[in-house]
Design a protein around this motif. Sequence first.
Motif, PDB file in Angstrom:
ATOM      1  N   ALA A 276       0.844  -1.338   0.139  1.00 35.99           N
ATOM      2  CA  ALA A 276      -0.002   0.151   0.158  1.00 35.99           C
ATOM      3  C   ALA A 276       0.759   1.249   0.089  1.00 35.99           C
ATOM      4  CB  ALA A 276      -1.015  -0.018   1.299  1.00 35.99           C
ATOM      5  N   GLU A 277       2.032   1.206   0.705  1.00 37.88           N
ATOM      6  CA  GLU A 277       2.694   2.316   0.868  1.00 37.88           C
ATOM      7  C   GLU A 277       3.455   2.626  -0.607  1.00 37.88           C
ATOM      8  OE1 GLU A 277       5.650   1.368   3.843  1.00 37.88           O
ATOM      9  OE2 GLU A 277       4.303   2.535   5.132  1.00 37.88           O
ATOM     10  N   LYS A 278       3.711   1.505  -1.312  1.00 35.48           N
ATOM     11  CA  LYS A 278       4.340   1.568  -2.675  1.00 35.48           C
ATOM     12  C   LYS A 278       3.365   2.193  -3.588  1.00 35.48           C
ATOM     13  CE  LYS A 278       6.761  -1.101  -6.213  1.00 35.48           C
ATOM     14  NZ  LYS A 278       7.272  -2.612  -6.502  1.00 35.48           N
ATOM     15  N   ALA A 279       1.907   1.705  -3.542  1.00 32.26           N
ATOM     16  CA  ALA A 279       0.959   2.349  -4.255  1.00 32.26           C
ATOM     17  C   ALA A 279       0.941   3.784  -3.891  1.00 32.26           C
ATOM     18  CB  ALA A 279      -0.491   1.332  -4.042  1.00 32.26           C
ATOM     19  N   LEU A 280       0.969   4.210  -2.801  1.00 27.07           N
ATOM     20  CA  LEU A 280       0.720   5.627  -2.578  1.00 27.07           C
ATOM     21  C   LEU A 280       1.785   6.576  -3.064  1.00 27.07           C
ATOM     22  CD1 LEU A 280      -0.311   5.535   1.409  1.00 27.07           C
ATOM     23  CD2 LEU A 280      -1.697   6.288  -0.634  1.00 27.07           C
ATOM     24  N   ILE A 281       3.144   5.925  -3.121  1.00 24.12           N
ATOM     25  CA  ILE A 281       4.336   6.603  -3.704  1.00 24.12           C
ATOM     26  C   ILE A 281       3.901   6.883  -5.330  1.00 24.12           C
ATOM     27  CG2 ILE A 281       6.505   6.514  -4.333  1.00 24.12           C
ATOM     28  CD1 ILE A 281       6.871   4.998  -1.608  1.00 24.12           C
ATOM     29  N   THR A 282       3.467   5.796  -5.932  1.00 22.20           N
ATOM     30  CA  THR A 282       3.149   5.616  -7.310  1.00 22.20           C
ATOM     31  C   THR A 282       2.018   6.714  -7.644  1.00 22.20           C
ATOM     32  OG1 THR A 282       3.536   3.500  -7.369  1.00 22.20           O
ATOM     33  CG2 THR A 282       2.258   4.564  -9.236  1.00 22.20           C
ATOM     34  N   MET A 283       1.015   6.783  -6.701  1.00 22.75           N
ATOM     35  CA  MET A 283       0.106   7.858  -6.697  1.00 22.75           C
ATOM     36  C   MET A 283       0.531   9.425  -6.689  1.00 22.75           C
ATOM     37  SD  MET A 283      -3.134   8.829  -4.184  1.00 22.75           S
ATOM     38  CE  MET A 283      -1.878   9.460  -2.852  1.00 22.75           C
ATOM     39  N   THR A 284       1.589   9.395  -5.870  1.00 19.45           N
ATOM     40  CA  THR A 284       1.911  10.906  -5.705  1.00 19.45           C
ATOM     41  C   THR A 284       2.860  11.154  -6.948  1.00 19.45           C
ATOM     42  OG1 THR A 284       3.891  10.284  -4.362  1.00 19.45           O
ATOM     43  CG2 THR A 284       2.088  11.002  -3.290  1.00 19.45           C
ATOM     44  N   ALA A 285       3.785  10.158  -7.496  1.00 17.85           N
ATOM     45  CA  ALA A 285       4.401  10.527  -8.675  1.00 17.85           C
ATOM     46  C   ALA A 285       3.521  10.656  -9.811  1.00 17.85           C
ATOM     47  CB  ALA A 285       5.339   9.260  -9.012  1.00 17.85           C
TER      48      ALA A 285
ATOM     49  N   LEU B 153      -4.235  16.531  -6.567  1.00 17.43           N
ATOM     50  CA  LEU B 153      -4.093  15.617  -5.562  1.00 17.43           C
ATOM     51  C   LEU B 153      -3.989  16.074  -4.165  1.00 17.43           C
ATOM     52  CD1 LEU B 153      -3.759  12.533  -4.528  1.00 17.43           C
ATOM     53  CD2 LEU B 153      -1.078  12.910  -4.929  1.00 17.43           C
ATOM     54  N   LEU B 154      -3.546  17.314  -3.996  1.00 19.72           N
ATOM     55  CA  LEU B 154      -3.391  17.817  -2.537  1.00 19.72           C
ATOM     56  C   LEU B 154      -4.814  18.170  -1.827  1.00 19.72           C
ATOM     57  CD1 LEU B 154      -0.379  20.398  -3.270  1.00 19.72           C
ATOM     58  CD2 LEU B 154      -0.293  18.193  -2.009  1.00 19.72           C
ATOM     59  N   PRO B 155      -5.724  18.996  -2.499  1.00 19.97           N
ATOM     60  CA  PRO B 155      -7.010  19.007  -1.910  1.00 19.97           C
ATOM     61  C   PRO B 155      -7.718  17.573  -1.467  1.00 19.97           C
ATOM     62  CG  PRO B 155      -6.828  20.244  -3.989  1.00 19.97           C
ATOM     63  CD  PRO B 155      -5.804  19.261  -4.156  1.00 19.97           C
ATOM     64  N   LYS B 156      -7.372  16.420  -2.343  1.00 18.40           N
ATOM     65  CA  LYS B 156      -7.660  15.406  -1.831  1.00 18.40           C
ATOM     66  C   LYS B 156      -7.208  14.543  -0.668  1.00 18.40           C
ATOM     67  CE  LYS B 156     -10.458  14.431  -5.780  1.00 18.40           C
ATOM     68  NZ  LYS B 156     -11.831  13.990  -5.440  1.00 18.40           N
ATOM     69  N   LEU B 157      -5.894  15.313  -0.456  1.00 20.84           N
ATOM     70  CA  LEU B 157      -5.194  14.730   0.905  1.00 20.84           C
ATOM     71  C   LEU B 157      -5.332  15.240   2.244  1.00 20.84           C
ATOM     72  CD1 LEU B 157      -1.668  13.935  -0.938  1.00 20.84           C
ATOM     73  CD2 LEU B 157      -3.041  12.438   0.178  1.00 20.84           C
TER      74      LEU B 157
ATOM     75  N   PHE C  10       1.614  14.148   1.292  1.00 21.88           N
ATOM     76  CA  PHE C  10       1.380  15.462   1.017  1.00 21.88           C
ATOM     77  C   PHE C  10       2.676  16.152   0.851  1.00 21.88           C
ATOM     78  CE2 PHE C  10       0.454  20.053   1.718  1.00 21.88           C
ATOM     79  CZ  PHE C  10      -0.816  20.108   1.437  1.00 21.88           C
ATOM     80  N   CYS C  11       3.926  15.869   1.552  1.00 19.45           N
ATOM     81  CA  CYS C  11       5.082  16.252   1.414  1.00 19.45           C
ATOM     82  C   CYS C  11       5.970  15.704   0.110  1.00 19.45           C
ATOM     83  CB  CYS C  11       5.898  15.596   2.686  1.00 19.45           C
ATOM     84  SG  CYS C  11       7.706  15.995   2.689  1.00 19.45           S
ATOM     85  N   ARG C  12       5.506  14.520  -0.289  1.00 14.20           N
ATOM     86  CA  ARG C  12       6.266  14.240  -1.688  1.00 14.20           C
ATOM     87  C   ARG C  12       5.391  14.924  -2.775  1.00 14.20           C
ATOM     88  NH1 ARG C  12       5.893   8.941   0.584  1.00 14.20           N
ATOM     89  NH2 ARG C  12       3.690   8.550  -0.367  1.00 14.20           N
ATOM     90  N   SER C  13       4.010  15.392  -2.681  1.00 14.96           N
ATOM     91  CA  SER C  13       3.499  16.075  -3.698  1.00 14.96           C
ATOM     92  C   SER C  13       3.805  17.413  -3.868  1.00 14.96           C
ATOM     93  CB  SER C  13       1.877  15.975  -3.558  1.00 14.96           C
ATOM     94  OG  SER C  13       1.453  14.660  -3.585  1.00 14.96           O
ATOM     95  N   VAL C  14       4.043  18.274  -2.765  1.00 12.15           N
ATOM     96  CA  VAL C  14       4.305  19.703  -2.853  1.00 12.15           C
ATOM     97  C   VAL C  14       5.301  20.066  -3.784  1.00 12.15           C
ATOM     98  CG1 VAL C  14       4.835  21.667  -1.578  1.00 12.15           C
ATOM     99  CG2 VAL C  14       3.061  20.261  -0.788  1.00 12.15           C
ATOM    100  N   PRO C  15       6.660  19.448  -3.518  1.00 14.17           N
ATOM    101  CA  PRO C  15       7.687  19.954  -4.717  1.00 14.17           C
ATOM    102  C   PRO C  15       7.260  19.792  -5.950  1.00 14.17           C
ATOM    103  CG  PRO C  15       8.581  18.670  -2.896  1.00 14.17           C
ATOM    104  CD  PRO C  15       6.996  18.585  -2.906  1.00 14.17           C
TER     105      PRO C  15
ATOM    106  N   THR D 257      10.194  18.325   6.352  1.00  8.37           N
ATOM    107  CA  THR D 257      10.805  18.311   4.957  1.00  8.37           C
ATOM    108  C   THR D 257      10.099  19.239   4.090  1.00  8.37           C
ATOM    109  OG1 THR D 257      11.304  16.006   5.295  1.00  8.37           O
ATOM    110  CG2 THR D 257      11.228  16.718   3.082  1.00  8.37           C
ATOM    111  N   LEU D 258       8.879  19.499   4.472  1.00  8.43           N
ATOM    112  CA  LEU D 258       7.836  20.322   3.742  1.00  8.43           C
ATOM    113  C   LEU D 258       8.386  21.853   3.959  1.00  8.43           C
ATOM    114  CD1 LEU D 258       5.628  21.264   1.679  1.00  8.43           C
ATOM    115  CD2 LEU D 258       4.190  20.612   3.513  1.00  8.43           C
ATOM    116  N   LEU D 259       8.557  22.182   5.424  1.00 12.60           N
ATOM    117  CA  LEU D 259       8.984  23.387   5.744  1.00 12.60           C
ATOM    118  C   LEU D 259      10.449  23.850   5.116  1.00 12.60           C
ATOM    119  CD1 LEU D 259       7.777  23.396   9.287  1.00 12.60           C
ATOM    120  CD2 LEU D 259       7.049  24.770   7.950  1.00 12.60           C
ATOM    121  N   LEU D 260      11.217  23.061   4.996  1.00 14.19           N
ATOM    122  CA  LEU D 260      12.495  23.182   4.354  1.00 14.19           C
ATOM    123  C   LEU D 260      12.119  23.609   2.873  1.00 14.19           C
ATOM    124  CD1 LEU D 260      14.993  20.785   6.152  1.00 14.19           C
ATOM    125  CD2 LEU D 260      14.685  23.214   6.565  1.00 14.19           C
ATOM    126  N   GLU D 261      11.383  22.840   2.407  1.00  9.99           N
ATOM    127  CA  GLU D 261      11.015  23.091   0.801  1.00  9.99           C
ATOM    128  C   GLU D 261      10.334  24.488   0.719  1.00  9.99           C
ATOM    129  OE1 GLU D 261      10.733  22.579  -3.363  1.00  9.99           O
ATOM    130  OE2 GLU D 261      11.735  21.250  -1.875  1.00  9.99           O
TER     131      GLU D 261
END
Length: 329
Positions: A188-197, A204-208, A227-232, A268-272
């Motif tokens: 499931a974690e792998k699928a979520l990573i694929t989703m954000t990619a 996607l961000l409003p959905k999360l 969320f953190c993976r999607s913002v950049p 991580t998001l704040l540094l970005e």
Amino acid sequence: MSGKALKDLNALPASERKSESCSKGGFTKAHSEHGILEEKQKKNTASLPETPINGDESVKTGLEVGNSEVEYIESENLNDVEDVDASLKTLLAGLESKDWVLVCEALNDVRRLSIFHKETMLSMLENVIPLIVKSLKNPRSALCKTAIMTSADIFSAYSDHIIDSLDPLLVQLLLKSSQDKRFVCEAAEKALITMTAWVSPILLLPKLQPYLKHRHPRIRAKASMCFCRSVPRLGVEGIKAFGIDKLIQIAASQLSDQLPESREAARTLLLELQTVYEKCHVLSQTAISEEDSEFGSWEHFCQSKLSPLSAQAVLRVTNIAREGIALGS
């Protein structure tokens, strides 16, 4: 989000039954839909145990209790379907079958069709996705994992085309990634990573966002990581358009979360966001005074957009990171 989806989120599923065998997908050629399904039903009934096997041990190898081998086929190892028309004709019936092994085979056919014939199956997605969700909810771990892998292939094949059907998939993947069954959780974690990619972050961000405030901390943590993976992926202009002030408030709220995964994602998001803000600020500086420069600093921005305590926490994170970089250089 529907009431049913929220109901699914209100409690994590009970511990699942030990996974059972699932054979490689693929339909044989037949003269009719009924003939194909009947033939495979007989084959599955003859080769598999009649009742599920219960147990608490974790699955650590490719073999599970039973007479058959569980085979989870990675996307790159999937072969094309033998007969596209026959597979399409029996797909929905296979996904709705009461024979869970036959459902696994149909799910693998969904994956094959998504990879090799995605335009052909596009019109069927509206009917296919609810049946994938049904399999994601199934207590049989083997079936659930196959559905998770199918979800990942759907994301990579159709990306933004599935945005209107994303909510029920997202709910289940967050739930499955938050449970204790390790091999299901990892899938499931792998699928979520694929989703954000593959799904556009602006969609996607409003959905999360609703899941960042979910009552269960593990759901919040998985959503925070997504969320953190999607913002950049928004890029500088996209982040500015979405609103740095809005994003910094979201990240600040996660800094005090219960689980370390949420807090790390927030850092991580704040540094970005700091990097993007300062880049935009430098570009906008044209013969301004030192006083105006201070007024537009990252510190002043945080203090103007956040409560005193939240601003202090955010500045502590970003200042420590900046000091660490300075010491390392």
